[in-house]
Design a protein around this motif. Structure first.
Motif, mmCIF file in Angstrom:
data_model
loop_
_atom_site.group_PDB
_atom_site.id
_atom_site.type_symbol
_atom_site.label_atom_id
_atom_site.label_comp_id
_atom_site.label_asym_id
_atom_site.label_seq_id
_atom_site.Cartn_x
_atom_site.Cartn_y
_atom_site.Cartn_z
ATOM 1 N N CYS A 33 0.803 -1.225 0.000
ATOM 2 C CA CYS A 33 0.000 0.000 0.000
ATOM 3 C C CYS A 33 0.833 1.271 0.000
ATOM 4 O O CYS A 33 0.281 2.363 0.090
ATOM 5 N N THR A 34 2.167 1.167 -0.093
ATOM 6 C CA THR A 34 2.975 2.369 -0.218
ATOM 7 C C THR A 34 3.112 2.737 -1.694
ATOM 8 O O THR A 34 2.844 1.934 -2.581
ATOM 9 N N GLY A 35 3.556 3.965 -1.969
ATOM 10 C CA GLY A 35 3.737 4.410 -3.339
ATOM 11 C C GLY A 35 2.666 5.390 -3.764
ATOM 12 O O GLY A 35 1.671 5.605 -3.057
ATOM 13 N N ASN A 36 2.849 5.988 -4.939
ATOM 14 C CA ASN A 36 1.949 7.033 -5.409
ATOM 15 C C ASN A 36 2.048 7.180 -6.918
ATOM 16 O O ASN A 36 2.983 6.651 -7.539
ATOM 17 N N PRO A 37 1.104 7.907 -7.539
ATOM 18 C CA PRO A 37 1.099 8.036 -8.999
ATOM 19 C C PRO A 37 2.322 8.718 -9.589
ATOM 20 O O PRO A 37 2.628 8.539 -10.772
ATOM 21 N N GLY A 38 3.052 9.489 -8.779
ATOM 22 C CA GLY A 38 4.260 10.125 -9.285
ATOM 23 C C GLY A 38 5.324 9.131 -9.702
ATOM 24 O O GLY A 38 6.242 9.472 -10.466
ATOM 25 N N MET A 39 5.208 7.890 -9.233
ATOM 26 C CA MET A 39 6.193 6.864 -9.569
ATOM 27 C C MET A 39 5.969 6.284 -10.963
ATOM 28 O O MET A 39 6.753 5.437 -11.411
ATOM 29 N N ALA A 40 4.930 6.742 -11.644
ATOM 30 C CA ALA A 40 4.672 6.301 -13.019
ATOM 31 C C ALA A 40 5.574 7.087 -13.968
ATOM 32 O O ALA A 40 5.135 7.937 -14.739
ATOM 33 N N THR A 41 6.864 6.812 -13.878
ATOM 34 C CA THR A 41 7.860 7.500 -14.697
ATOM 35 C C THR A 41 9.013 6.546 -14.956
ATOM 36 O O THR A 41 9.248 5.615 -14.176
ATOM 37 N N GLY A 42 9.702 6.752 -16.066
ATOM 38 C CA GLY A 42 10.749 5.823 -16.467
ATOM 39 C C GLY A 42 11.841 5.658 -15.428
ATOM 40 O O GLY A 42 12.326 6.634 -14.852
ATOM 41 N N GLY A 43 12.243 4.437 -15.195
ATOM 42 C CA GLY A 43 13.361 4.139 -14.318
ATOM 43 C C GLY A 43 13.005 3.670 -12.931
ATOM 44 O O GLY A 43 13.841 3.087 -12.238
ATOM 45 N N ASP A 50 7.083 7.810 -1.801
ATOM 46 C CA ASP A 50 6.253 8.738 -1.028
ATOM 47 C C ASP A 50 7.102 9.869 -0.426
ATOM 48 O O ASP A 50 6.682 11.035 -0.408
ATOM 49 N N LEU A 51 8.281 9.534 0.056
ATOM 50 C CA LEU A 51 9.172 10.558 0.598
ATOM 51 C C LEU A 51 9.638 11.502 -0.509
ATOM 52 O O LEU A 51 9.724 12.720 -0.309
ATOM 53 N N GLY A 52 9.939 10.945 -1.677
ATOM 54 C CA GLY A 52 10.339 11.773 -2.806
ATOM 55 C C GLY A 52 9.223 12.691 -3.259
ATOM 56 O O GLY A 52 9.447 13.873 -3.560
ATOM 57 N N ARG A 53 7.996 12.168 -3.283
ATOM 58 C CA ARG A 53 6.831 12.994 -3.628
ATOM 59 C C ARG A 53 6.667 14.141 -2.643
ATOM 60 O O ARG A 53 6.381 15.273 -3.037
ATOM 61 N N ASP A 54 6.851 13.853 -1.365
ATOM 62 C CA ASP A 54 6.695 14.902 -0.357
ATOM 63 C C ASP A 54 7.719 16.016 -0.549
ATOM 64 O O ASP A 54 7.474 17.165 -0.168
ATOM 65 N N ARG A 55 8.841 15.671 -1.153
ATOM 66 C CA ARG A 55 9.899 16.672 -1.344
ATOM 67 C C ARG A 55 9.732 17.447 -2.642
ATOM 68 O O ARG A 55 9.900 18.667 -2.666
ATOM 69 N N VAL A 56 9.393 16.762 -3.742
ATOM 70 C CA VAL A 56 9.371 17.440 -5.044
ATOM 71 C C VAL A 56 7.987 17.469 -5.691
ATOM 72 O O VAL A 56 7.804 18.125 -6.711
ATOM 73 N N GLY A 57 7.021 16.734 -5.131
ATOM 74 C CA GLY A 57 5.687 16.679 -5.723
ATOM 75 C C GLY A 57 5.541 15.502 -6.675
ATOM 76 O O GLY A 57 6.526 14.980 -7.214
ATOM 77 N N GLU A 58 4.300 15.080 -6.902
ATOM 78 C CA GLU A 58 4.047 13.931 -7.773
ATOM 79 C C GLU A 58 4.497 14.177 -9.205
ATOM 80 O O GLU A 58 5.086 13.303 -9.847
ATOM 81 N N ILE A 59 4.196 15.348 -9.743
ATOM 82 C CA ILE A 59 4.479 15.606 -11.148
ATOM 83 C C ILE A 59 5.979 15.604 -11.430
ATOM 84 O O ILE A 59 6.428 15.092 -12.460
ATOM 85 N N SER A 60 6.759 16.142 -10.527
ATOM 86 C CA SER A 60 8.194 16.288 -10.758
ATOM 87 C C SER A 60 9.014 15.079 -10.306
ATOM 88 O O SER A 60 10.237 15.061 -10.490
ATOM 89 N N LEU A 61 8.396 14.094 -9.713
ATOM 90 C CA LEU A 61 9.129 12.943 -9.185
ATOM 91 C C LEU A 61 9.814 12.170 -10.311
ATOM 92 O O LEU A 61 9.205 11.893 -11.349
ATOM 93 N N ILE A 62 11.098 11.834 -10.128
ATOM 94 C CA ILE A 62 11.826 11.002 -11.084
ATOM 95 C C ILE A 62 12.497 9.855 -10.339
ATOM 96 O O ILE A 62 12.589 9.860 -9.104
ATOM 97 N N ALA A 63 12.982 8.887 -11.096
ATOM 98 C CA ALA A 63 13.459 7.644 -10.496
ATOM 99 C C ALA A 63 14.609 7.863 -9.524
ATOM 100 O O ALA A 63 14.667 7.227 -8.459
ATOM 101 N N THR A 64 15.548 8.747 -9.870
ATOM 102 C CA THR A 64 16.679 8.940 -8.968
ATOM 103 C C THR A 64 16.272 9.563 -7.634
ATOM 104 O O THR A 64 16.979 9.421 -6.639
ATOM 105 N N ASP A 65 15.107 10.237 -7.598
ATOM 106 C CA ASP A 65 14.606 10.743 -6.315
ATOM 107 C C ASP A 65 14.377 9.589 -5.343
ATOM 108 O O ASP A 65 14.548 9.748 -4.126
ATOM 109 N N LEU A 66 13.970 8.438 -5.867
ATOM 110 C CA LEU A 66 13.731 7.279 -5.009
ATOM 111 C C LEU A 66 15.026 6.765 -4.409
ATOM 112 O O LEU A 66 15.073 6.360 -3.235
ATOM 113 N N ILE A 67 16.097 6.774 -5.215
ATOM 114 C CA ILE A 67 17.384 6.326 -4.688
ATOM 115 C C ILE A 67 17.830 7.241 -3.552
ATOM 116 O O ILE A 67 18.282 6.776 -2.496
ATOM 117 N N HIS A 68 17.682 8.551 -3.751
ATOM 118 C CA HIS A 68 18.083 9.511 -2.717
ATOM 119 C C HIS A 68 17.225 9.379 -1.463
ATOM 120 O O HIS A 68 17.694 9.658 -0.353
#
Length: 522
Positions: free
Chosen positions: A437-447, A483-501
């Motif tokens: 149940c974790t995750g969000n629509p911003g993760m629908a991006t390449g990588g 989810d943490l990446g979304r909270d920092r940059v927003g769903e629209i701007s989320l990219i794969a490397t945000d998840l690594i960070h």
């Protein structure tokens, strides 16, 4: 954490009382107190709460919550949508213990004006109208109450389930007769609606109220992932640690124009805790992968004219794999005919636990029987399109029965299936099935899939003896990082490397949740 139906929840409550001696009033007291604490924790600035109660046990939980909120120095107005004389059982007893007068609203003609007045003076609404015992249709009185709650601009906390929802529903729900919810607290175990209903905008937590684990039984065969399920991967490392204790992962990935997939998988692998990570990639893209991060080791592979791994590389990969703990294959490989043969031979011959993703999966179309003959555990991580190709059915058919498709494939091919998407499904050959149940629509991006492959590979390098544990942990942490990446940059701007960070933050959040009595579902 088992997912239970409404009937199973009633049985759990009954068994808790009859067999384990926990009074039903105690269960209701604990539930109501948890609801009050949920309001205060999520809305600490709220000074006035409108508690809307039905006449059943859900309303009883609301009476208890109101009493506790009152003791917490919050302004509370209870709006009872029934004649108090019609209350029965535990709900009637909790109404008697309320300690202050409620506003009785039992007329359709006056309900809208009463609720609008109460909501105008409130900061939060606590929805305790209908619970898991609800059977449609919604009565006209309750329907008007739900409409009034939905029309308000106040945040709503649902007690157990949003009023009017089908607690056993396995599909997304919507409609005017269902209350919206900005947060929810359920008790003992989640119901299908909490996982599949898509009704709660914010946090949903599960509060224990007194039922022992032995009483929580379900025939659904479905579990929700929580950090407690993978506590082993969160454990502190011994002081005498060295990199050799945490595995060496080999990631076969990349091609001309797709070096990023290989690099992200490698870096995510290290961020997940692997002692060492080597990315084996075509010679022409090795420099790109190596320059991504100095911590990555690389190995050059023979390549085709198109810059993809060629058949001549098979022996070199197999020799490399002998020194490794785990093998991952797929990100950025392409579907070149020679590369496909490399994948098939590696899956057939590898003696190391293997993660197969992306073009590694596409190479197995019409060849999925090879998974049954694998010499070690395999984990496949398809998105719905890849799953449709593996199964020879449409993507629409996969999406219509995600749990069933994943379970059947896992059992028939002796592999762990991670069917990605909203509410990722993890199915083991044994039939054990987990929902994330974790995750969000911003993760629908390449990588982002390449990052998941890396996280899973990194965990498997450390725990090669327990691939299911690693799959569960990787999916949950991957979504939490999103989810943490979304909270920092927003769903629209989320990219794969945000998840690594964000992965280090996900580990810390998971560790902290182990210390809390409530279990977050998202």
């Amino acid at each position: 954490m088992k997912i239970v139906t409404a009937q199973e929840m009633r049985d759990i409550d009954r068994i808790t009382t009859e067999r384990y001696g926990v009074p039903s009033l105690t269960l209701m007291e604990n539930a109501g107190r948890a609801a009050a604490e949920m309001v205060v924790e999520n809305y600490p600035e709220a000074r006035s709460i409108a508690v809307v109660c039905g006449k059943g046990n859900n309303g009883g939980d609301g009476f208890v919550a109101a009493r506790h909120l009152h003791k917490m120095d919050r302004g509370v107005e209870v709006l009872l949508l029934a004649d108090p004389e019609g209350l029965r059982g535990d709900a009637a007893e909790m109404y008697r213990q309320l300690g202050f007068a409620a506003t009785i609203v039992k007329s359709e003609e006056t309900i809208s004006s009463n609720l609008q007045r109460a909501f105008a003076e409130a900061d939060v609404i606590l929805d305790a109208v209908l619970g898991t015992g609800f059977k449609p249709p919604v009565s006209p009185l309750y329907a008007k109450a739900i409409a009034a709650m939905n029309a308000s601009k106040l945040p709503i906390v649902a007690v157990d389930v949003p009023s009017g929802a089908d607690s056993d529903g396995m599909q997304p729900q919507s409609g005017e007769a269902i209350a919206r919810a900005d947060a929810a607290v359920t008790f003992t175990a989640p119901k299908p609606v909490h996982v599949f209903g898509d009704l709660v905008r914010g946090k949903t937590v599960v509060a224990p109220i007194g039922s022992p684990d032995e009483a929580i039984v379900s025939n659904l065969g479905l579990n929700v992932i929580t950090p407690a399920d993978y506590a082993a991967v969160l454990a502190a490392r011994p002081l005498n640690s060295n990199k050799g204790m945490y595995g060496h992962a080999l990631i076969v990935a990349g091609s001309f124009g797709k070096s990023g997939a290989a690099a992200m998988a490698g870096m995510a692998c290290l961020r997940a805790g692997a002692g060492l990570a080597t990315v084996a990639t075509p010679k022409s893209v090795l420099t790109s992968v190596a320059s991504y991060a100095p911590e990555l080791m690389t190995e050059s592979l023979a390549e085709t004219a198109d810059g993809t791994i060629c058949e001549a590389a098979i022996w070199a990969i197999q020799e490399l794999a002998k020194k490794m703990t785990v093998l991952a294959i797929g990100p950025g490989l392409t579907q070149n005919a020679e590369t496909i043969q490399v994948v098939r031979e590696l899956v057939r011959a590898s003696e190391k636990p293997m993660v197969i993703d992306a073009d590694g999966l596409n190479a197995l179309v019409d060849q999925t029987e090879v998974l049954k003959d694998a010499k070690a555990a395999t984990i496949i991580t398809p998105h719905p399109g890849e799953m449709s190709r593996l199964c020879g059915i449409s993507t629409k058919e996969v999406q219509a029965d995600r749990v069933g498709i994943a379970k059947n494939f896992a059992a028939s091919r002796y592999t762990i299936v991670v069917l990605k998407g909203d509410k990722t499904v993890i199915a083991a050959p044994s039939g054990e099935t987990w929902i994330n149940c974790t995750g969000n629509p911003g993760m629908a991006t390449g990588g982002t899939g390449d990052v998941l492959t890396g996280i899973l590979t990194g965990l498997l390098a450390q725990h090669p003896q327990d691939p299911l544990l690693c799959a569960i942990a990787a999916v949950h942490l991957h979504g939490m990082a999103g989810d943490l990446g979304r909270d920092r940059v927003g769903e629209i701007s989320l990219i794969a490397t945000d998840l690594i960070h964000a992965l280090s933050g996900a580990f810390e959040r998971a560790k902290k949740s182990l210390q809390k009595p409530w279990v977050p579902l998202n």
